[in-house]
Scaffold this motif. Structure first.
Motif, short mmCIF file in Angstrom:
data_model
loop_
_atom_site.label_atom_id
_atom_site.label_comp_id
_atom_site.label_asym_id
_atom_site.label_seq_id
_atom_site.Cartn_x
_atom_site.Cartn_y
_atom_site.Cartn_z
N LEU A 1 -6.42 2.42 0.02
CA LEU A 1 -6.19 2.82 -1.53
C LEU A 1 -5.18 2.89 -2.23
CD1 LEU A 1 -9.50 2.64 -2.91
CD2 LEU A 1 -8.08 0.29 -2.66
N TYR A 2 -4.78 4.74 -1.58
CA TYR A 2 -3.76 5.24 -1.95
C TYR A 2 -2.35 3.62 -1.16
CZ TYR A 2 -0.49 8.96 -2.61
OH TYR A 2 0.48 9.98 -3.16
N GLY A 3 -2.26 4.19 0.14
CA GLY A 3 -1.20 3.06 0.24
C GLY A 3 -0.76 1.95 -0.62
N ILE A 4 -1.91 1.39 -0.94
CA ILE A 4 -1.53 -0.19 -1.87
C ILE A 4 -1.06 0.58 -3.46
CG2 ILE A 4 -2.72 -1.82 -3.30
CD1 ILE A 4 -5.33 -2.20 -0.86
N LEU A 5 -0.98 1.41 -3.83
CA LEU A 5 -1.57 1.79 -5.26
C LEU A 5 0.51 1.91 -5.21
CD1 LEU A 5 -4.43 3.46 -6.30
CD2 LEU A 5 -2.87 1.62 -7.28
N ASP A 6 0.45 2.62 -3.46
CA ASP A 6 2.24 3.63 -3.53
C ASP A 6 2.80 2.47 -3.47
OD1 ASP A 6 3.82 6.20 -3.93
OD2 ASP A 6 3.57 5.62 -1.66
N LEU A 7 2.54 1.61 -2.38
CA LEU A 7 3.53 0.55 -1.95
C LEU A 7 4.03 -0.12 -3.43
CD1 LEU A 7 2.39 -0.38 1.25
CD2 LEU A 7 4.68 0.39 0.45
N ALA A 8 2.55 -0.93 -4.18
CA ALA A 8 3.03 -1.59 -5.61
C ALA A 8 4.06 -0.95 -6.28
CB ALA A 8 1.29 -1.32 -6.34
N ARG A 9 2.85 0.36 -6.44
CA ARG A 9 4.61 0.79 -7.51
C ARG A 9 5.92 1.14 -7.31
NH1 ARG A 9 0.37 5.47 -7.00
NH2 ARG A 9 -1.03 5.78 -9.01
#
Length: 264
Positions: free
Chosen positions: A234-242
Motif C-alpha cells: 500500500l505504501y508503494g502504491i501511494l508513493d508511485l501515485a504521488r
C-alpha cells in the motif's frame, strides 16, 4: 470492496480486496493424506496448512526454520492445536531444504508417501488456485496489486487476468530480483506458458523479510494496516501515485492478503 481515500492518490482510485490467499494456494494441493511443508516460526502458511489439515482430515507436519523455543509462540501453538506435528531444521539445513539430500532425509523420517509442499505454498497447483481471484472482482479495474514473497499469488493473478488488465507485485524481500524468473517458472509449470501482463516492483521492501522502518510503522498506524507485507504494498502504491507512475483515472485493486491470528 472498500476504497482507499488519500489526497496523494490524485485521480488514481484504489480499491481494497480482502482475500486470504493461503486457502487459494492450498485448494488444489490437498489431495493427499499426509502433507509436509516449511516455514518460519510466525509463518501464516504453516498456520493455514495446519487449519486445512484439521478441516479435511489430513495429517500435517510443519518443518520450522531454526531451533525450538518453548513455550511455543501463538502462531505455532495454534498450528499444534490444529493437529500439526512441528519439527525443526537448523538454519544451514533449512537453506538447503529444496535439495534432494534434505528432501530424502525428510522422506526417510516421515514416510516415502508424504507430499511435500514448498515454503509459502507456491507451486503449480497454488498458481491455479490464485488464478481464480480476478474472476471474483466485481468492479471495473485496470491493475491488480499484491505483495510478492514467493511469487505464487502474482503468477496466478496474472494468469487469470482478462485481456488488457495488468498485475503488479510488490516484493517484500530485499534482493528479490529472482522473483521475475520465479513467477515465469511457476506459470510455465502450471500452464505450459507465461504471460507478459505482470511486473515486480523491488523498491519497497523496507529492509527485507518481515522488517519495517519508522516510516512504515507510521504508515501502518495511520491507515490501520494489518500485516507488514500489505503495508509495503500500500505504501508503494501511494508513493508511485504521488510520482504520477499511474495514468490519471487508473483504477487499482489492492489485494489485502492474510488475516489476523485467531485467539486460542
Amino acid at each position: 470492496m472498500e476504497e482507499l481515500l488519500d489526497p496523494g492518490l490524485g485521480r488514481v482510485r484504489v480499491f481494497l480486496k480482502h482475500d486470504d490467499n493461503k486457502p487459494r494456494k492450498l485448494k488444489y494441493n490437498l489431495g493427499h493424506p499426509r502433507l509436509l511443508t516449511f516455514g518460519g516460526a510466525y509463518s501464516n502458511h504453516i498456520r493455514a496448512v495446519a487449519e486445512a489439515g484439521r478441516r479435511h482430515g489430513i495429517e500435517t507436519i510443519g518443518v520450522i526454520r531454526g531451533e525450538e523455543h518453548l513455550p511455543l509462540n501463538p502462531s505455532l501453538a495454534h498450528a499444534v492445536a490444529c493437529g500439526m506435528t512441528i519439527t525443526y531444521l537448523d538454519r544451514a539445513s533449512y537453506r538447503l531444504k529444496h535439495t534432494e539430500e534434505v528432501l530424502a532425509g525428510l522422506r526417510a523420517r516421515w514416510g516415502q508417501d508424504i507430499a511435500i509442499l514448498p515454503e509459502g505454498g507456491s507451486n503449480a497447483a497454488a498458481v491455479r488456485g490464485c488464478a481464480e481471484l480476478p474472476g471474483e472482482i466485481g468492479t471495473d479495474y485496470d491493475v491488480i496489486c499484491c505483495p510478492a514473497g514467493t511469487g505464487g499469488t502474482l503468477a496466478g493473478i496474472s494468469a487469470g487476468l482478462p485481456e488488457g488488465k495488468r498485475a503488479l507485485g510488490f516484493a517484500v524481500l530485499k534482493g528479490a530480483g529472482f522473483l521475475n524468473g520465479e513467477v515465469a517458472r511457476l506459470q510455465q509449470e502450471a500452464y505450459g506458458r507465461t504471460w507478459a501482463n505482470w511486473s515486480v516492483n523491488l523498491d519497497y521492501h523496507f529492509g527485507g523479510y518481515a522488517k519495517s522502518t519508522p516510516t512504515l510503522d507510521r504508515f501502518i498506524a495511520k491507515f490501520r494496516v494489518e500485516g507488514v507485507y500489505v503495508a509495503k504494498m500500500l505504501y508503494g502504491i501511494l508513493d508511485l501515485a504521488r510520482q504520477d507512475a499511474f495514468a490519471p483515472g487508473t483504477r487499482i485493486v489492492a489485494v489485502i492478503t492474510g488475516r489476523p491470528l485467531p485467539r486460542l
